[in-house]
Design an enzyme around this catalytic site. Structure first.
Site, short mmCIF file in Angstrom:
data_model
loop_
_atom_site.label_atom_id
_atom_site.label_comp_id
_atom_site.label_asym_id
_atom_site.label_seq_id
_atom_site.Cartn_x
_atom_site.Cartn_y
_atom_site.Cartn_z
CG ASN A 128 -1.51 -1.21 1.11
OD1 ASN A 128 -2.60 -1.47 0.31
ND2 ASN A 128 -1.87 -1.90 2.39
NE ARG A 183 3.54 0.46 4.43
CZ ARG A 183 2.96 1.39 4.34
NH1 ARG A 183 3.05 2.23 5.50
NH2 ARG A 183 1.95 1.87 3.60
CE LYS A 215 2.62 -6.28 -4.92
NZ LYS A 215 3.43 -5.08 -4.32
CG ASP A 234 0.47 -4.67 -8.19
OD1 ASP A 234 -0.05 -4.94 -9.27
OD2 ASP A 234 1.45 -3.87 -8.09
#
Length: 288
Positions: A128, A183, A215, A234
């Site tokens: 993302n 993250r 992914k 993606d």
């Protein structure tokens, strides 16, 4: 400048395409060369397409930390120079006008054989996220917790990515300046898991790591584990498979099945040609 090694008669190679197709994040284009940090070494790469000559300036070679033979083996493997991409391109494009055009656009792409640990944390950061921000986060992480490895041609200090034992002990407060958001937690947890489990052999095994979905797992498998048939999907790949192969954008399984049937055993290489094509040409049903 570090000492150099040279490879001659190199075909199907374009550093602009290799370093700009979403598979790596620590290379930057400078005037006359590409400069990067790879597996604990600083390097600069120059490719003469007319002569087929690839020159690599390697800081480890210059510092006496490896022999010429060791440096040659490392870069030969890293750039996948032992694989016949000409034959692969002929196989993939046979009877496929879409792939033939994609290959023409990115004919110099090669899959880099990257360090598995560095690939794991790089693609956890990538989720993302856009490429400029990914690069910024990775460089910030290296500066915060990595080891100095040299200086760029402009004199900027360069750092390796942190070792797993260092990242596993890091706090959220230490990672906050890197601006990686949610993250941070995944990276710390994944580092501990890596120390406990080691690196798996395929995408399925990677799914047990924190912050790793299908992914990201396929990206790590393709670029870090040598699983050349992994086919990461993606938003870009959903778009290209829909626009060029008329598979519904939501049909991830259909795309995976199509890739296994039509691109095997080179699904990952096919994916890179298609990814480069749509991200650089912005195609919209060009074959209708």
């Amino acid at each position: 400048m570090a000492e150099k090694i040279t490879f001659n008669n190199i075909k199907d190679f374009n550093p602009d395409q290799i370093f700009d197709c979403g598979q790596c994040f620590r290379w930057e284009k400078l005037e006359g060369c590409w400069q990067g940090i790879v597996a604990g070494r600083s390097a600069a790469v120059i490719y003469d397409s007319c002569k087929g000559r690839l020159t690599v300036f390697d800081s480890m070679l210059a510092g006496g930390k490896c022999t010429v033979a060791q440096a040659r083996r490392f870069w030969h493997h890293y750039f996948d120079l032992g694989r016949d991409y000409g034959a692969i391109k002929r196989k993939l494009s046979r009877g496929d006008a879409v792939m033939k055009s994609a290959i023409k656009e990115g004919s110099g792409i090669r899959i880099l054989n990257q360090d598995p640990w560095e690939t794991l944390i790089s693609f956890i950061i990538s989720q993302n996220n856009n490429i400029p921000r990914i690069k910024g986060c990775i460089n910030a992480l290296a500066e915060a917790l990595g080891e100095p490895v040299g200086r760029s041609p402009e004199g900027t200090r360069q750092y390796t990515l942190p070792a797993p034992e260092v990242l596993a002990k890091a706090s959220l407060e230490e990672l906050a300046p890197c601006r990686m958001g949610y993250r941070d937690k995944y990276l710390i947890e994944a580092a501990g898991q890596y120390l406990e489990w080691g690196m798996p052999e395929d995408a399925e095994g990677l799914l047990k790591f924190s912050g790793v979905g299908p992914k990201v797992a396929n990206c790590i498998a393709l670029f870090g584990l040598g699983c050349i048939d992994s086919f990461p999907i993606d938003v870009w790949m959903r778009r290209v498979m829909n626009q060029l192969y008329e598979i519904p954008e939501g049909d991830i399984k259909g795309m995976s099945d199509f890739a296994r049937k039509h691109f095997a055993p080179y699904g990952g290489i096919a994916q890179q040609y298609l990814f480069y094509y749509i991200t650089h040409k912005g195609v919209d049903k060009p074959f209708k």
